[in-house]
Design a protein around this motif. Structure first.
Motif, PDB file in Angstrom:
ATOM      1  N   ILE A 230      94.864   8.839 136.458  1.00 28.42           N
ATOM      2  CA  ILE A 230      94.557   8.472 136.773  1.00 28.42           C
ATOM      3  C   ILE A 230      94.287   9.529 138.281  1.00 28.42           C
ATOM      4  CG2 ILE A 230      93.217   6.759 139.400  1.00 28.42           C
ATOM      5  CD1 ILE A 230      93.157   5.436 137.043  1.00 28.42           C
ATOM      6  N   GLU A 231      93.270  10.205 138.332  1.00 30.63           N
ATOM      7  CA  GLU A 231      92.634  11.271 138.992  1.00 30.63           C
ATOM      8  C   GLU A 231      91.781  10.542 140.051  1.00 30.63           C
ATOM      9  OE1 GLU A 231      91.707  14.835 137.072  1.00 30.63           O
ATOM     10  OE2 GLU A 231      90.885  13.063 135.405  1.00 30.63           O
ATOM     11  N   VAL A 232      91.961  10.981 141.233  1.00 28.86           N
ATOM     12  CA  VAL A 232      90.777  10.963 142.553  1.00 28.86           C
ATOM     13  C   VAL A 232      90.334  11.963 143.038  1.00 28.86           C
ATOM     14  CG1 VAL A 232      90.278   9.371 144.904  1.00 28.86           C
ATOM     15  CG2 VAL A 232      92.311   8.981 142.881  1.00 28.86           C
ATOM     16  N   LEU A 233      88.897  12.118 142.598  1.00 30.79           N
ATOM     17  CA  LEU A 233      88.228  13.592 142.734  1.00 30.79           C
ATOM     18  C   LEU A 233      87.178  13.235 143.775  1.00 30.79           C
ATOM     19  CD1 LEU A 233      87.956  14.612 138.820  1.00 30.79           C
ATOM     20  CD2 LEU A 233      90.051  15.245 140.617  1.00 30.79           C
ATOM     21  N   ASP A 234      86.886  15.131 144.057  1.00 29.12           N
ATOM     22  CA  ASP A 234      85.524  14.420 145.185  1.00 29.12           C
ATOM     23  C   ASP A 234      84.417  14.244 143.807  1.00 29.12           C
ATOM     24  OD1 ASP A 234      84.419  16.757 147.565  1.00 29.12           O
ATOM     25  OD2 ASP A 234      83.152  16.010 146.089  1.00 29.12           O
ATOM     26  N   PRO A 235      82.760  12.837 144.671  1.00 28.60           N
ATOM     27  CA  PRO A 235      82.167  13.224 143.394  1.00 28.60           C
ATOM     28  C   PRO A 235      81.099  14.465 143.110  1.00 28.60           C
ATOM     29  CG  PRO A 235      82.656  10.930 145.338  1.00 28.60           C
ATOM     30  CD  PRO A 235      83.995  12.273 145.434  1.00 28.60           C
ATOM     31  N   GLU A 236      81.809  15.186 143.593  1.00 35.04           N
ATOM     32  CA  GLU A 236      80.063  16.287 143.876  1.00 35.04           C
ATOM     33  C   GLU A 236      81.387  17.607 143.203  1.00 35.04           C
ATOM     34  OE1 GLU A 236      77.790  14.994 147.030  1.00 35.04           O
ATOM     35  OE2 GLU A 236      77.911  17.711 147.142  1.00 35.04           O
ATOM     36  N   THR A 237      82.493  17.770 143.616  1.00 35.86           N
ATOM     37  CA  THR A 237      83.143  18.869 143.422  1.00 35.86           C
ATOM     38  C   THR A 237      83.830  19.066 142.421  1.00 35.86           C
ATOM     39  OG1 THR A 237      85.260  19.398 144.815  1.00 35.86           O
ATOM     40  CG2 THR A 237      82.599  20.349 145.965  1.00 35.86           C
ATOM     41  N   GLY A 247      88.052   9.184 147.246  1.00 35.33           N
ATOM     42  CA  GLY A 247      87.980  10.222 146.211  1.00 35.33           C
ATOM     43  C   GLY A 247      86.975   9.514 145.049  1.00 35.33           C
ATOM     44  N   GLU A 248      86.308   9.801 143.818  1.00 31.01           N
ATOM     45  CA  GLU A 248      85.952   8.626 142.818  1.00 31.01           C
ATOM     46  C   GLU A 248      87.351   8.847 141.909  1.00 31.01           C
ATOM     47  OE1 GLU A 248      82.220  10.166 141.416  1.00 31.01           O
ATOM     48  OE2 GLU A 248      82.440   8.496 140.320  1.00 31.01           O
ATOM     49  N   VAL A 249      88.094   7.540 140.653  1.00 30.98           N
ATOM     50  CA  VAL A 249      88.573   7.203 140.271  1.00 30.98           C
ATOM     51  C   VAL A 249      87.455   7.749 139.032  1.00 30.98           C
ATOM     52  CG1 VAL A 249      89.684   5.192 139.125  1.00 30.98           C
ATOM     53  CG2 VAL A 249      89.208   5.527 141.682  1.00 30.98           C
ATOM     54  N   VAL A 250      88.750   8.342 138.335  1.00 31.14           N
ATOM     55  CA  VAL A 250      88.580   9.134 136.976  1.00 31.14           C
ATOM     56  C   VAL A 250      89.676   9.094 136.390  1.00 31.14           C
ATOM     57  CG1 VAL A 250      87.839  11.180 135.380  1.00 31.14           C
ATOM     58  CG2 VAL A 250      87.085  10.702 137.896  1.00 31.14           C
ATOM     59  N   ALA A 251      89.284   8.180 135.120  1.00 36.85           N
ATOM     60  CA  ALA A 251      90.232   7.305 134.634  1.00 36.85           C
ATOM     61  C   ALA A 251      90.813   7.615 132.794  1.00 36.85           C
ATOM     62  CB  ALA A 251      90.366   5.864 134.708  1.00 36.85           C
ATOM     63  N   THR A 252      91.768   8.288 132.506  1.00 31.77           N
ATOM     64  CA  THR A 252      92.395   8.459 131.390  1.00 31.77           C
ATOM     65  C   THR A 252      92.777   7.199 130.328  1.00 31.77           C
ATOM     66  OG1 THR A 252      91.968  11.010 131.707  1.00 31.77           O
ATOM     67  CG2 THR A 252      93.076  10.481 129.576  1.00 31.77           C
ATOM     68  N   VAL A 253      92.445   6.216 129.959  1.00 29.36           N
ATOM     69  CA  VAL A 253      93.159   5.324 129.466  1.00 29.36           C
ATOM     70  C   VAL A 253      93.177   5.576 128.166  1.00 29.36           C
ATOM     71  CG1 VAL A 253      93.286   3.041 128.824  1.00 29.36           C
ATOM     72  CG2 VAL A 253      92.288   4.233 130.623  1.00 29.36           C
ATOM     73  N   ARG A 258      90.084   0.653 122.649  1.00 31.45           N
ATOM     74  CA  ARG A 258      88.684   1.437 124.268  1.00 31.45           C
ATOM     75  C   ARG A 258      88.854   2.784 124.931  1.00 31.45           C
ATOM     76  NH1 ARG A 258      86.448  -2.273 128.570  1.00 31.45           N
ATOM     77  NH2 ARG A 258      84.281  -1.603 128.639  1.00 31.45           N
ATOM     78  N   PRO A 259      89.106   3.451 124.338  1.00 30.19           N
ATOM     79  CA  PRO A 259      89.884   4.561 125.092  1.00 30.19           C
ATOM     80  C   PRO A 259      88.664   4.992 126.202  1.00 30.19           C
ATOM     81  CG  PRO A 259      89.061   5.705 123.684  1.00 30.19           C
ATOM     82  CD  PRO A 259      88.154   4.244 123.332  1.00 30.19           C
ATOM     83  N   LEU A 260      89.425   5.638 126.952  1.00 28.40           N
ATOM     84  CA  LEU A 260      88.365   5.900 128.240  1.00 28.40           C
ATOM     85  C   LEU A 260      89.130   7.738 128.579  1.00 28.40           C
ATOM     86  CD1 LEU A 260      88.376   3.578 131.664  1.00 28.40           C
ATOM     87  CD2 LEU A 260      86.560   4.023 129.096  1.00 28.40           C
ATOM     88  N   LEU A 261      88.726   8.857 128.672  1.00 23.67           N
ATOM     89  CA  LEU A 261      88.923  10.061 128.483  1.00 23.67           C
ATOM     90  C   LEU A 261      88.446  10.472 129.569  1.00 23.67           C
ATOM     91  CD1 LEU A 261      90.511  12.409 127.235  1.00 23.67           C
ATOM     92  CD2 LEU A 261      87.609  12.929 125.487  1.00 23.67           C
ATOM     93  N   ARG A 262      88.432  10.843 131.085  1.00 21.50           N
ATOM     94  CA  ARG A 262      87.740  11.630 132.330  1.00 21.50           C
ATOM     95  C   ARG A 262      87.289  10.591 132.230  1.00 21.50           C
ATOM     96  NH1 ARG A 262      87.855  17.413 134.167  1.00 21.50           N
ATOM     97  NH2 ARG A 262      89.231  16.229 136.225  1.00 21.50           N
ATOM     98  N   PHE A 263      87.309   9.365 132.970  1.00 20.85           N
ATOM     99  CA  PHE A 263      85.282   8.121 132.781  1.00 20.85           C
ATOM    100  C   PHE A 263      86.113   8.058 134.416  1.00 20.85           C
ATOM    101  CE2 PHE A 263      83.813   4.223 133.443  1.00 20.85           C
ATOM    102  CZ  PHE A 263      83.102   4.383 132.511  1.00 20.85           C
ATOM    103  N   ALA A 264      84.514   8.822 135.352  1.00 22.82           N
ATOM    104  CA  ALA A 264      84.197   8.386 136.147  1.00 22.82           C
ATOM    105  C   ALA A 264      83.640   6.666 136.590  1.00 22.82           C
ATOM    106  CB  ALA A 264      83.977   9.480 137.518  1.00 22.82           C
ATOM    107  N   ASN A 265      84.237   5.722 136.944  1.00 29.82           N
ATOM    108  CA  ASN A 265      83.814   4.788 137.145  1.00 29.82           C
ATOM    109  C   ASN A 265      83.135   4.410 138.401  1.00 29.82           C
ATOM    110  OD1 ASN A 265      85.503   4.350 139.590  1.00 29.82           O
ATOM    111  ND2 ASN A 265      86.374   2.697 138.740  1.00 29.82           N
TER     112      ASN A 265
END
Ligand SMILES: [Zn+2]
Length: 388
Positions: A230-237, A247-253, A258-265
Protein backbone atom coordinates in the motif's frame (compact mmCIF):
# COMPACT_ATOMS: atom_id res chain seq x y z
CA UNK A 1 -10.18 -17.33 26.06
CA UNK A 2 -7.39 -14.97 25.09
CA UNK A 3 -8.80 -12.69 22.43
CA UNK A 4 -5.63 -10.59 22.22
CA UNK A 5 -2.78 -13.07 21.83
CA UNK A 6 -1.02 -14.27 18.73
CA UNK A 7 -0.52 -13.21 15.14
CA UNK A 8 -1.95 -14.78 11.98
CA UNK A 9 1.41 -14.71 10.22
CA UNK A 10 5.06 -13.78 10.73
CA UNK A 11 4.54 -11.26 7.92
CA UNK A 12 2.59 -9.08 10.37
CA UNK A 13 5.68 -8.44 12.49
CA UNK A 14 8.55 -7.97 10.02
CA UNK A 15 11.28 -5.42 10.65
CA UNK A 16 11.93 -2.78 7.99
CA UNK A 17 14.53 -4.78 6.04
CA UNK A 18 12.48 -7.96 6.06
CA UNK A 19 9.39 -5.99 5.00
CA UNK A 20 11.26 -4.58 1.99
CA UNK A 21 12.24 -8.10 0.94
CA UNK A 22 8.66 -9.32 1.47
CA UNK A 23 7.24 -6.43 -0.55
CA UNK A 24 9.72 -7.03 -3.37
CA UNK A 25 8.42 -10.59 -3.54
CA UNK A 26 4.77 -9.39 -3.48
CA UNK A 27 5.44 -6.86 -6.24
CA UNK A 28 7.19 -9.35 -8.51
CA UNK A 29 4.39 -11.87 -8.00
CA UNK A 30 1.74 -9.23 -8.82
CA UNK A 31 3.56 -8.16 -11.99
CA UNK A 32 3.86 -11.79 -13.06
CA UNK A 33 0.13 -12.46 -12.50
CA UNK A 34 -0.82 -9.23 -14.33
CA UNK A 35 1.49 -9.97 -17.26
CA UNK A 36 0.19 -13.52 -17.68
CA UNK A 37 -3.52 -13.05 -17.10
CA UNK A 38 -4.69 -9.41 -17.26
CA UNK A 39 -4.87 -7.77 -20.69
CA UNK A 40 -5.52 -4.43 -19.02
CA UNK A 41 -2.46 -4.40 -16.76
CA UNK A 42 -0.23 -6.05 -19.36
CA UNK A 43 -1.18 -3.20 -21.70
CA UNK A 44 -0.25 -0.68 -19.03
CA UNK A 45 3.14 -2.28 -18.47
CA UNK A 46 3.81 -2.45 -22.21
CA UNK A 47 2.83 1.20 -22.65
CA UNK A 48 5.41 2.09 -20.01
CA UNK A 49 7.99 -0.02 -21.84
CA UNK A 50 8.21 -2.50 -18.96
CA UNK A 51 8.56 -6.27 -18.91
CA UNK A 52 8.31 -8.41 -15.75
CA UNK A 53 12.11 -8.76 -15.59
CA UNK A 54 12.46 -4.97 -15.32
CA UNK A 55 10.77 -5.06 -11.91
CA UNK A 56 13.45 -6.43 -9.61
CA UNK A 57 13.03 -4.51 -6.40
CA UNK A 58 10.32 -2.70 -4.44
CA UNK A 59 12.02 0.56 -5.54
CA UNK A 60 10.95 -0.27 -9.12
CA UNK A 61 7.30 0.09 -8.05
CA UNK A 62 7.24 3.78 -8.98
CA UNK A 63 8.17 2.95 -12.60
CA UNK A 64 4.75 1.32 -13.01
CA UNK A 65 1.92 3.68 -14.03
CA UNK A 66 -0.86 4.32 -11.51
CA UNK A 67 -4.30 3.04 -12.53
CA UNK A 68 -7.27 5.18 -11.52
CA UNK A 69 -10.42 3.52 -10.23
CA UNK A 70 -12.53 5.09 -13.01
CA UNK A 71 -10.13 3.94 -15.70
CA UNK A 72 -10.18 0.38 -14.41
CA UNK A 73 -13.98 0.36 -14.36
CA UNK A 74 -14.09 1.54 -17.95
CA UNK A 75 -11.65 -1.12 -19.04
CA UNK A 76 -13.37 -3.80 -16.94
CA UNK A 77 -10.09 -4.59 -15.18
CA UNK A 78 -12.10 -5.10 -12.02
CA UNK A 79 -13.48 -8.28 -13.51
CA UNK A 80 -10.46 -10.28 -12.59
CA UNK A 81 -8.48 -12.86 -14.49
CA UNK A 82 -11.15 -15.47 -15.22
CA UNK A 83 -14.37 -15.52 -17.25
CA UNK A 84 -17.48 -14.69 -15.22
CA UNK A 85 -19.07 -18.07 -15.90
CA UNK A 86 -16.34 -19.64 -13.75
CA UNK A 87 -17.22 -17.41 -10.79
CA UNK A 88 -18.60 -18.57 -7.48
CA UNK A 89 -20.71 -15.41 -7.19
CA UNK A 90 -21.08 -12.37 -9.44
CA UNK A 91 -21.46 -9.05 -7.65
CA UNK A 92 -22.88 -5.82 -9.01
CA UNK A 93 -21.59 -2.30 -8.49
CA UNK A 94 -23.29 0.86 -9.81
CA UNK A 95 -23.01 1.23 -13.55
CA UNK A 96 -23.86 -1.61 -13.48
CA UNK A 97 -20.45 -3.29 -13.44
CA UNK A 98 -20.13 -6.98 -12.73
CA UNK A 99 -17.24 -8.57 -10.92
CA UNK A 100 -16.25 -11.71 -9.10
CA UNK A 101 -13.60 -12.42 -6.50
CA UNK A 102 -13.64 -16.22 -6.37
CA UNK A 103 -13.82 -19.09 -8.82
CA UNK A 104 -16.08 -22.00 -7.98
CA UNK A 105 -13.08 -24.30 -8.41
CA UNK A 106 -10.66 -22.38 -6.18
CA UNK A 107 -9.04 -24.68 -3.60
CA UNK A 108 -10.59 -24.33 -0.13
CA UNK A 109 -8.84 -21.67 1.99
CA UNK A 110 -6.31 -22.64 4.64
CA UNK A 111 -7.89 -22.03 8.05
CA UNK A 112 -7.01 -18.61 9.41
CA UNK A 113 -4.95 -17.66 6.35
CA UNK A 114 -7.40 -15.69 4.19
CA UNK A 115 -6.83 -11.90 4.05
CA UNK A 116 -9.82 -11.16 6.27
CA UNK A 117 -8.91 -13.92 8.72
CA UNK A 118 -5.89 -11.83 9.76
CA UNK A 119 -8.30 -8.99 10.47
CA UNK A 120 -10.80 -11.10 12.38
CA UNK A 121 -8.03 -12.63 14.49
CA UNK A 122 -6.52 -9.23 15.32
CA UNK A 123 -9.96 -7.93 16.31
CA UNK A 124 -10.48 -10.83 18.71
CA UNK A 125 -12.56 -13.39 16.78
CA UNK A 126 -11.57 -16.98 17.54
CA UNK A 127 -12.51 -20.47 16.35
CA UNK A 128 -16.00 -21.62 17.36
CA UNK A 129 -17.35 -18.10 17.78
CA UNK A 130 -20.97 -17.71 16.68
CA UNK A 131 -21.08 -14.53 14.61
CA UNK A 132 -24.08 -12.43 13.60
CA UNK A 133 -23.37 -11.00 10.12
CA UNK A 134 -25.50 -7.92 9.39
CA UNK A 135 -23.79 -6.96 6.12
CA UNK A 136 -26.06 -7.02 3.09
CA UNK A 137 -26.23 -10.26 1.11
CA UNK A 138 -27.87 -8.37 -1.75
CA UNK A 139 -25.69 -7.87 -4.87
CA UNK A 140 -22.71 -6.42 -2.97
CA UNK A 141 -19.91 -8.62 -1.59
CA UNK A 142 -20.20 -7.61 2.08
CA UNK A 143 -22.49 -10.36 3.34
CA UNK A 144 -21.12 -13.37 1.49
CA UNK A 145 -17.55 -12.09 1.47
CA UNK A 146 -17.36 -11.79 5.24
CA UNK A 147 -19.31 -14.99 5.76
CA UNK A 148 -16.92 -17.05 3.61
CA UNK A 149 -13.94 -15.77 5.53
CA UNK A 150 -15.51 -16.15 8.98
CA UNK A 151 -16.29 -19.77 8.13
CA UNK A 152 -12.75 -20.17 6.81
CA UNK A 153 -11.43 -19.16 10.22
CA UNK A 154 -13.65 -21.64 12.03
CA UNK A 155 -16.64 -19.51 13.08
CA UNK A 156 -20.35 -20.28 12.74
CA UNK A 157 -22.28 -17.50 10.96
CA UNK A 158 -25.85 -16.25 11.38
CA UNK A 159 -26.61 -14.72 7.94
CA UNK A 160 -28.79 -11.94 9.32
CA UNK A 161 -28.33 -9.14 6.78
CA UNK A 162 -29.17 -5.56 7.71
CA UNK A 163 -32.96 -5.82 8.13
CA UNK A 164 -35.34 -7.11 10.80
CA UNK A 165 -33.83 -5.44 13.86
CA UNK A 166 -36.44 -7.03 16.16
CA UNK A 167 -35.64 -10.53 14.94
CA UNK A 168 -31.96 -9.81 15.44
CA UNK A 169 -32.53 -8.70 19.02
CA UNK A 170 -34.39 -11.97 19.61
CA UNK A 171 -31.51 -13.95 18.09
CA UNK A 172 -29.04 -12.14 20.35
CA UNK A 173 -31.22 -12.95 23.37
CA UNK A 174 -31.67 -16.66 22.61
CA UNK A 175 -28.52 -17.79 20.80
CA UNK A 176 -25.08 -17.62 22.46
CA UNK A 177 -23.75 -15.19 19.86
CA UNK A 178 -20.16 -14.17 20.65
CA UNK A 179 -19.37 -12.03 17.62
CA UNK A 180 -21.00 -9.38 15.45
CA UNK A 181 -20.00 -7.88 12.10
CA UNK A 182 -21.80 -4.92 10.54
CA UNK A 183 -21.55 -1.29 9.49
CA UNK A 184 -21.21 1.35 12.21
CA UNK A 185 -24.46 3.06 11.21
CA UNK A 186 -26.46 -0.11 11.91
CA UNK A 187 -25.58 -0.27 15.59
CA UNK A 188 -23.88 2.54 17.40
CA UNK A 189 -20.77 0.58 18.20
CA UNK A 190 -18.96 2.88 20.63
CA UNK A 191 -22.14 3.01 22.69
CA UNK A 192 -22.45 -0.75 22.44
CA UNK A 193 -18.90 -1.14 23.68
CA UNK A 194 -19.63 1.04 26.68
CA UNK A 195 -22.92 -0.67 27.54
CA UNK A 196 -21.99 -4.31 27.02
CA UNK A 197 -18.22 -4.42 27.44
CA UNK A 198 -17.92 -6.01 23.99
CA UNK A 199 -14.64 -5.42 22.16
CA UNK A 200 -15.56 -3.19 19.20
CA UNK A 201 -13.01 -2.81 16.42
CA UNK A 202 -12.97 -1.32 12.92
CA UNK A 203 -11.82 -2.59 9.59
CA UNK A 204 -11.04 -0.65 6.41
CA UNK A 205 -11.94 -2.48 3.25
CA UNK A 206 -13.23 -1.87 -0.24
CA UNK A 207 -14.94 -3.88 -2.94
CA UNK A 208 -12.04 -3.07 -5.28
CA UNK A 209 -10.08 -6.07 -4.06
CA UNK A 210 -7.74 -4.47 -1.53
CA UNK A 211 -6.94 -6.61 1.46
CA UNK A 212 -8.38 -5.10 4.65
CA UNK A 213 -6.68 -2.85 7.17
CA UNK A 214 -7.70 -3.72 10.70
CA UNK A 215 -7.57 -2.59 14.30
CA UNK A 216 -6.06 -4.86 16.91
CA UNK A 217 -7.05 -4.94 20.60
CA UNK A 218 -5.00 -1.77 21.17
CA UNK A 219 -7.27 0.17 18.75
CA UNK A 220 -4.52 2.59 17.76
CA UNK A 221 -5.25 2.70 14.04
CA UNK A 222 -5.86 0.03 11.41
CA UNK A 223 -2.88 -2.19 10.55
CA UNK A 224 -2.28 -2.44 6.80
CA UNK A 225 -2.52 -6.04 5.67
CA UNK A 226 1.10 -7.18 5.27
CA UNK A 227 0.60 -9.31 2.15
CA UNK A 228 -0.07 -6.40 -0.20
CA UNK A 229 1.84 -3.19 -0.96
CA UNK A 230 0.00 0.00 0.00
CA UNK A 231 1.27 3.44 -0.98
CA UNK A 232 -0.35 6.65 0.25
CA UNK A 233 0.29 9.30 -2.38
CA UNK A 234 -0.53 12.90 -3.13
CA UNK A 235 -3.41 12.55 -5.65
CA UNK A 236 -1.87 15.13 -7.98
CA UNK A 237 1.89 14.74 -7.75
CA UNK A 238 1.87 10.99 -6.92
CA UNK A 239 4.61 11.60 -4.37
CA UNK A 240 4.36 9.70 -1.07
CA UNK A 241 2.82 11.84 1.68
CA UNK A 242 4.38 11.81 5.15
CA UNK A 243 2.61 10.12 8.06
CA UNK A 244 -0.05 12.43 9.50
CA UNK A 245 -1.08 13.95 6.15
CA UNK A 246 -3.93 12.70 3.95
CA UNK A 247 -3.07 10.92 0.72
CA UNK A 248 -4.73 8.58 -1.76
CA UNK A 249 -4.58 4.81 -1.29
CA UNK A 250 -2.67 3.08 -4.12
CA UNK A 251 -2.72 -0.70 -3.81
CA UNK A 252 -0.67 -3.51 -5.30
CA UNK A 253 -2.27 -6.86 -4.50
CA UNK A 254 -0.92 -10.23 -5.71
CA UNK A 255 -4.35 -11.91 -5.81
CA UNK A 256 -4.19 -14.31 -8.79
CA UNK A 257 -7.97 -14.02 -9.28
CA UNK A 258 -8.12 -10.25 -9.07
CA UNK A 259 -4.70 -8.57 -9.02
CA UNK A 260 -4.30 -4.85 -8.43
CA UNK A 261 -1.23 -3.08 -9.76
CA UNK A 262 -0.78 0.43 -8.38
CA UNK A 263 -4.54 0.80 -8.24
CA UNK A 264 -5.65 4.22 -6.89
CA UNK A 265 -9.03 3.71 -5.21
CA UNK A 266 -9.68 7.44 -4.52
CA UNK A 267 -9.91 6.98 -0.73
CA UNK A 268 -7.89 9.53 1.22
CA UNK A 269 -6.31 8.16 4.38
CA UNK A 270 -3.89 9.40 7.02
CA UNK A 271 -1.15 6.98 8.11
CA UNK A 272 0.67 6.67 11.42
CA UNK A 273 3.81 4.63 11.97
CA UNK A 274 4.51 4.78 15.69
CA UNK A 275 4.89 1.34 17.32
CA UNK A 276 1.77 -0.63 18.33
CA UNK A 277 1.80 -2.60 21.60
CA UNK A 278 0.34 -5.68 19.84
CA UNK A 279 3.68 -6.35 18.14
CA UNK A 280 2.44 -5.90 14.57
CA UNK A 281 4.80 -3.66 12.62
CA UNK A 282 4.40 -1.40 9.60
CA UNK A 283 2.10 1.56 9.05
CA UNK A 284 -1.48 1.89 10.20
CA UNK A 285 -4.40 3.94 8.92
CA UNK A 286 -5.04 6.56 11.59
CA UNK A 287 -8.23 7.69 9.89
CA UNK A 288 -10.06 7.85 6.58
CA UNK A 289 -10.00 11.48 5.45
CA UNK A 290 -12.54 11.54 2.60
CA UNK A 291 -12.53 10.95 -1.14
CA UNK A 292 -9.96 12.03 -3.69
CA UNK A 293 -12.52 12.38 -6.44
CA UNK A 294 -16.05 13.71 -6.40
CA UNK A 295 -17.73 10.49 -5.42
CA UNK A 296 -18.48 9.76 -1.81
CA UNK A 297 -19.78 6.95 0.35
CA UNK A 298 -23.27 7.34 1.79
CA UNK A 299 -24.51 4.73 4.25
CA UNK A 300 -21.85 2.36 2.95
CA UNK A 301 -22.72 2.83 -0.77
CA UNK A 302 -20.60 4.77 -3.24
CA UNK A 303 -22.46 7.60 -4.93
CA UNK A 304 -21.15 9.26 -8.09
CA UNK A 305 -22.58 12.62 -9.20
CA UNK A 306 -22.97 11.19 -12.72
CA UNK A 307 -25.48 8.63 -11.43
CA UNK A 308 -27.65 11.39 -10.02
CA UNK A 309 -27.21 13.43 -13.20
CA UNK A 310 -28.55 10.50 -15.23
CA UNK A 311 -31.77 10.53 -13.23
CA UNK A 312 -32.13 14.31 -13.47
CA UNK A 313 -31.55 14.27 -17.23
CA UNK A 314 -34.82 12.35 -17.63
CA UNK A 315 -36.76 15.32 -16.28
CA UNK A 316 -36.54 18.51 -18.34
CA UNK A 317 -38.40 20.35 -15.54
CA UNK A 318 -35.24 20.11 -13.42
CA UNK A 319 -33.12 23.15 -14.20
CA UNK A 320 -30.49 22.78 -11.51
CA UNK A 321 -29.86 20.30 -8.71
CA UNK A 322 -27.50 19.60 -5.88
CA UNK A 323 -27.06 16.56 -3.62
CA UNK A 324 -25.83 17.15 -0.07
CA UNK A 325 -24.57 14.55 2.40
CA UNK A 326 -24.58 15.45 6.09
CA UNK A 327 -24.36 13.61 9.39
CA UNK A 328 -27.59 13.89 11.35
CA UNK A 329 -27.98 13.96 15.14
CA UNK A 330 -28.26 10.15 15.22
CA UNK A 331 -24.84 9.85 13.57
CA UNK A 332 -26.17 8.42 10.31
CA UNK A 333 -25.93 9.98 6.86
CA UNK A 334 -28.61 12.35 5.58
CA UNK A 335 -28.77 12.33 1.79
CA UNK A 336 -30.72 15.32 0.45
CA UNK A 337 -31.22 16.39 -3.12
CA UNK A 338 -32.41 19.94 -3.84
CA UNK A 339 -33.94 20.64 -7.24
CA UNK A 340 -34.84 23.91 -8.95
CA UNK A 341 -37.86 23.37 -11.19
CA UNK A 342 -38.72 25.43 -14.27
CA UNK A 343 -42.34 24.35 -14.00
CA UNK A 344 -44.36 22.49 -11.39
CA UNK A 345 -45.17 18.90 -12.25
CA UNK A 346 -47.46 16.80 -10.06
CA UNK A 347 -45.73 13.86 -8.43
CA UNK A 348 -42.34 14.74 -9.90
CA UNK A 349 -40.47 14.80 -6.57
CA UNK A 350 -41.81 11.36 -5.63
CA UNK A 351 -40.83 10.07 -9.04
CA UNK A 352 -37.28 11.39 -8.70
CA UNK A 353 -37.04 9.89 -5.20
CA UNK A 354 -38.07 6.50 -6.58
CA UNK A 355 -35.68 6.72 -9.53
CA UNK A 356 -32.77 7.67 -7.27
CA UNK A 357 -33.63 4.70 -5.11
CA UNK A 358 -33.57 2.40 -8.15
CA UNK A 359 -30.49 3.88 -9.78
CA UNK A 360 -28.29 4.97 -6.88
CA UNK A 361 -29.73 2.39 -4.47
CA UNK A 362 -30.15 4.99 -1.72
CA UNK A 363 -33.13 6.67 -0.16
CA UNK A 364 -32.86 10.44 -0.71
CA UNK A 365 -34.95 13.33 0.57
CA UNK A 366 -35.80 15.30 -2.56
CA UNK A 367 -36.93 18.92 -2.07
CA UNK A 368 -37.91 21.64 -4.52
CA UNK A 369 -36.15 24.94 -3.85
CA UNK A 370 -36.77 28.39 -5.31
CA UNK A 371 -34.93 29.19 -8.55
CA UNK A 372 -31.59 30.84 -7.75
CA UNK A 373 -31.09 28.94 -4.47
CA UNK A 374 -28.38 26.67 -5.85
CA UNK A 375 -25.33 28.70 -6.81
CA UNK A 376 -23.98 28.57 -10.34
CA UNK A 377 -21.10 26.10 -10.39
CA UNK A 378 -21.99 24.61 -6.97
CA UNK A 379 -20.67 21.11 -6.29
CA UNK A 380 -23.15 18.58 -7.66
CA UNK A 381 -22.44 16.22 -4.77
CA UNK A 382 -21.48 18.15 -1.67
CA UNK A 383 -20.13 16.03 1.19
CA UNK A 384 -20.50 18.20 4.29
CA UNK A 385 -19.64 15.51 6.81
CA UNK A 386 -16.68 16.19 9.04
CA UNK A 387 -14.00 13.51 8.89
CA UNK A 388 -12.22 14.69 12.01
ZN1 LIG B 1 -1.73 -3.35 16.94
Amino acid sequence: MDRKAGLSSDSEALDDDARRAHQTELLRKTVEVCWESSDFYRGKLEQAGLKPDDIRDIDDLTRIPVTMKKEAMTARAGLGTFPLHEAKRIFVSPGPHFYAAQRRDDPPPVRGQTPLAYAFHAMGFRENDIVLNTFSYHLTPGGFGLEDQLIAMGCAVVPAGPQNTEVQVEILAKLPVTGYVGTPTFLKLPELQERTGAMVRQIYGSADGLYPAYECWAAMGMHLHPDQVIEVLDPETRAPVPAGEPGEVVATVPNPNRPLLRFANADLVVLRDDPCPCGRTGSRIARVAGRADESTKVRGMFVYPDQIAEVMARHPEVQRWQAVVEKNAQGTDDFRVAVELGSEAAGLLDKITQELRDHVRLRADVDAVAPGTIAEGAKRLDDRRSYE
